[in-house]
Design a protein around this motif. Structure first.
Motif, PDB file in Angstrom:
ATOM      1  N   HIS A  28       0.807  -1.239   0.000  1.00  0.00           N
ATOM      2  CA  HIS A  28       0.000   0.000   0.000  1.00  0.00           C
ATOM      3  C   HIS A  28       0.837   1.285   0.000  1.00  0.00           C
ATOM      4  O   HIS A  28       0.372   2.332   0.420  1.00  0.00           O
ATOM      5  CB  HIS A  28      -1.005   0.011   1.164  1.00  0.00           C
ATOM      6  N   GLY A  29       2.073   1.186  -0.453  1.00  0.00           N
ATOM      7  CA  GLY A  29       2.879   2.387  -0.656  1.00  0.00           C
ATOM      8  C   GLY A  29       2.469   3.064  -1.954  1.00  0.00           C
ATOM      9  O   GLY A  29       1.810   2.456  -2.810  1.00  0.00           O
ATOM     10  N   ILE A  30       2.840   4.327  -2.101  1.00  0.00           N
ATOM     11  CA  ILE A  30       2.457   5.090  -3.301  1.00  0.00           C
ATOM     12  C   ILE A  30       3.669   5.821  -3.880  1.00  0.00           C
ATOM     13  O   ILE A  30       4.427   6.461  -3.151  1.00  0.00           O
ATOM     14  CB  ILE A  30       1.368   6.157  -2.991  1.00  0.00           C
ATOM     15  N   TRP A  31       3.823   5.735  -5.177  1.00  0.00           N
ATOM     16  CA  TRP A  31       4.881   6.478  -5.867  1.00  0.00           C
ATOM     17  C   TRP A  31       4.293   7.719  -6.545  1.00  0.00           C
ATOM     18  O   TRP A  31       3.290   7.622  -7.260  1.00  0.00           O
ATOM     19  CB  TRP A  31       5.560   5.608  -6.929  1.00  0.00           C
ATOM     20  N   PHE A  32       4.921   8.874  -6.300  1.00  0.00           N
ATOM     21  CA  PHE A  32       4.536  10.113  -6.971  1.00  0.00           C
ATOM     22  C   PHE A  32       5.711  10.550  -7.850  1.00  0.00           C
ATOM     23  O   PHE A  32       6.815  10.727  -7.353  1.00  0.00           O
ATOM     24  CB  PHE A  32       4.273  11.234  -5.943  1.00  0.00           C
ATOM     25  N   ASP A  33       5.467  10.729  -9.137  1.00  0.00           N
ATOM     26  CA  ASP A  33       6.518  11.278  -9.992  1.00  0.00           C
ATOM     27  C   ASP A  33       6.731  12.727  -9.608  1.00  0.00           C
ATOM     28  O   ASP A  33       5.901  13.339  -8.921  1.00  0.00           O
ATOM     29  CB  ASP A  33       6.111  11.176 -11.471  1.00  0.00           C
ATOM     30  N   ARG A  34       7.844  13.300 -10.100  1.00  0.00           N
ATOM     31  CA  ARG A  34       8.172  14.687  -9.800  1.00  0.00           C
ATOM     32  C   ARG A  34       6.982  15.606 -10.081  1.00  0.00           C
ATOM     33  O   ARG A  34       6.370  15.524 -11.141  1.00  0.00           O
ATOM     34  CB  ARG A  34       9.349  15.111 -10.682  1.00  0.00           C
ATOM     35  N   HIS A  45       5.952  22.972  -3.708  1.00  0.00           N
ATOM     36  CA  HIS A  45       6.964  21.969  -4.033  1.00  0.00           C
ATOM     37  C   HIS A  45       6.516  20.611  -3.505  1.00  0.00           C
ATOM     38  O   HIS A  45       5.731  20.537  -2.566  1.00  0.00           O
ATOM     39  CB  HIS A  45       8.306  22.341  -3.391  1.00  0.00           C
ATOM     40  N   ASP A  46       7.067  19.538  -4.085  1.00  0.00           N
ATOM     41  CA  ASP A  46       6.738  18.189  -3.618  1.00  0.00           C
ATOM     42  C   ASP A  46       7.005  18.054  -2.127  1.00  0.00           C
ATOM     43  O   ASP A  46       6.181  17.557  -1.370  1.00  0.00           O
ATOM     44  CB  ASP A  46       7.565  17.161  -4.384  1.00  0.00           C
ATOM     45  N   LEU A  63      15.921   0.928  -4.298  1.00  0.00           N
ATOM     46  CA  LEU A  63      16.211   1.523  -5.599  1.00  0.00           C
ATOM     47  C   LEU A  63      14.982   2.243  -6.138  1.00  0.00           C
ATOM     48  O   LEU A  63      13.851   1.804  -5.938  1.00  0.00           O
ATOM     49  CB  LEU A  63      16.639   0.433  -6.592  1.00  0.00           C
ATOM     50  N   CYS A  64      15.210   3.354  -6.825  1.00  0.00           N
ATOM     51  CA  CYS A  64      14.113   4.113  -7.425  1.00  0.00           C
ATOM     52  C   CYS A  64      13.386   3.238  -8.445  1.00  0.00           C
ATOM     53  O   CYS A  64      14.033   2.622  -9.285  1.00  0.00           O
ATOM     54  CB  CYS A  64      14.664   5.359  -8.113  1.00  0.00           C
ATOM     55  N   PRO A  65      12.052   3.186  -8.356  1.00  0.00           N
ATOM     56  CA  PRO A  65      11.308   2.349  -9.306  1.00  0.00           C
ATOM     57  C   PRO A  65      11.338   2.923 -10.726  1.00  0.00           C
ATOM     58  O   PRO A  65      11.031   2.219 -11.680  1.00  0.00           O
ATOM     59  CB  PRO A  65       9.882   2.352  -8.740  1.00  0.00           C
ATOM     60  N   GLY A  93      11.300  11.904  -7.921  1.00  0.00           N
ATOM     61  CA  GLY A  93      10.023  11.313  -7.543  1.00  0.00           C
ATOM     62  C   GLY A  93      10.058  10.970  -6.063  1.00  0.00           C
ATOM     63  O   GLY A  93      11.125  10.978  -5.442  1.00  0.00           O
ATOM     64  N   ALA A  94       8.880  10.671  -5.476  1.00  0.00           N
ATOM     65  CA  ALA A  94       8.802  10.400  -4.039  1.00  0.00           C
ATOM     66  C   ALA A  94       7.987   9.143  -3.775  1.00  0.00           C
ATOM     67  O   ALA A  94       6.955   8.907  -4.412  1.00  0.00           O
ATOM     68  CB  ALA A  94       8.172  11.587  -3.327  1.00  0.00           C
ATOM     69  N   TRP A  95       8.478   8.336  -2.833  1.00  0.00           N
ATOM     70  CA  TRP A  95       7.752   7.136  -2.405  1.00  0.00           C
ATOM     71  C   TRP A  95       7.200   7.373  -1.012  1.00  0.00           C
ATOM     72  O   TRP A  95       7.928   7.790  -0.104  1.00  0.00           O
ATOM     73  CB  TRP A  95       8.676   5.923  -2.394  1.00  0.00           C
TER      74      TRP A  95
END
Ligand SMILES: [Zn+2]
Ligand SMILES: [Zn+2]
Length: 146
Positions: A28-34, A45-46, A63-65, A93-95
């Motif tokens: 249930h983690g979420i990746w947000f691109d820049r 800003h992010d 590692l960055c997805p 990007g941010a996880w």
């Protein structure tokens, strides 16, 4: 996209305001691109204080997805807060781990309050005859829909 934390599949996920994030069904983690986290939280800003906090960033084993060979760094979302975001110094990007988006939204809202207060201050200055430029306005908050 492969989840950087559990290697599960992080599938595209549409939020109500048209931001497409990647959501891991396993952890249930979420990746947000820049730029997406800022769009979602309606902040400038992010990570609002990233420039100030980058010297506190710690390397993680993940590692960055998106970049695959770049290790994510762990950095506080805001100054003085213990919510740590995994952030990619390459693609920016941010996880966010499970549940962190709720904390980040709350912090972003508080950050927004500061901005609103600042605007009021600026208005008072303008009424007093001072010229002020560069005011940022924000829409009402929107939330993730599942
Ligand atoms: Zn996962
Ligand atoms: Zn990256």
């Amino acid at each position: 996209m492969q989840c950087p934390k559990c290697s599960g599949e992080a599938a595209d996920f549409n939020t109500s305001d048209g931001v497409v994030v990647n959501f891991c069904r396993v952890c249930h983690g979420i990746w947000f691109d820049r730029g997406e986290l800022a769009l979602y939280c309606e902040t400038e800003h992010d990570l609002p204080d990233l420039d100030l906090l980058l010297n506190q960033a710690r390397l993680t084993p993940y590692l960055c997805p998106r970049c695959e060979r770049t290790q994510l760094v762990e950095v506080p979302y805001m100054t003085g807060e213990d919510v740590l975001i995994d952030w990619c110094p390459q693609c920016r990007g941010a996880w966010l781990d499970a549940g962190e988006i709720t904390k980040v939204e709350a912090l972003a809202a508080r950050h927004e309050l500061h901005a609103v207060r600042l605007q009021r201050g600026i208005r008072q200055l303008e009424e007093a005859g001072f010229g002020v430029v560069g005011v940022v306005t924000r829409d009402k908050k929107r939330r993730l829909v599942s």
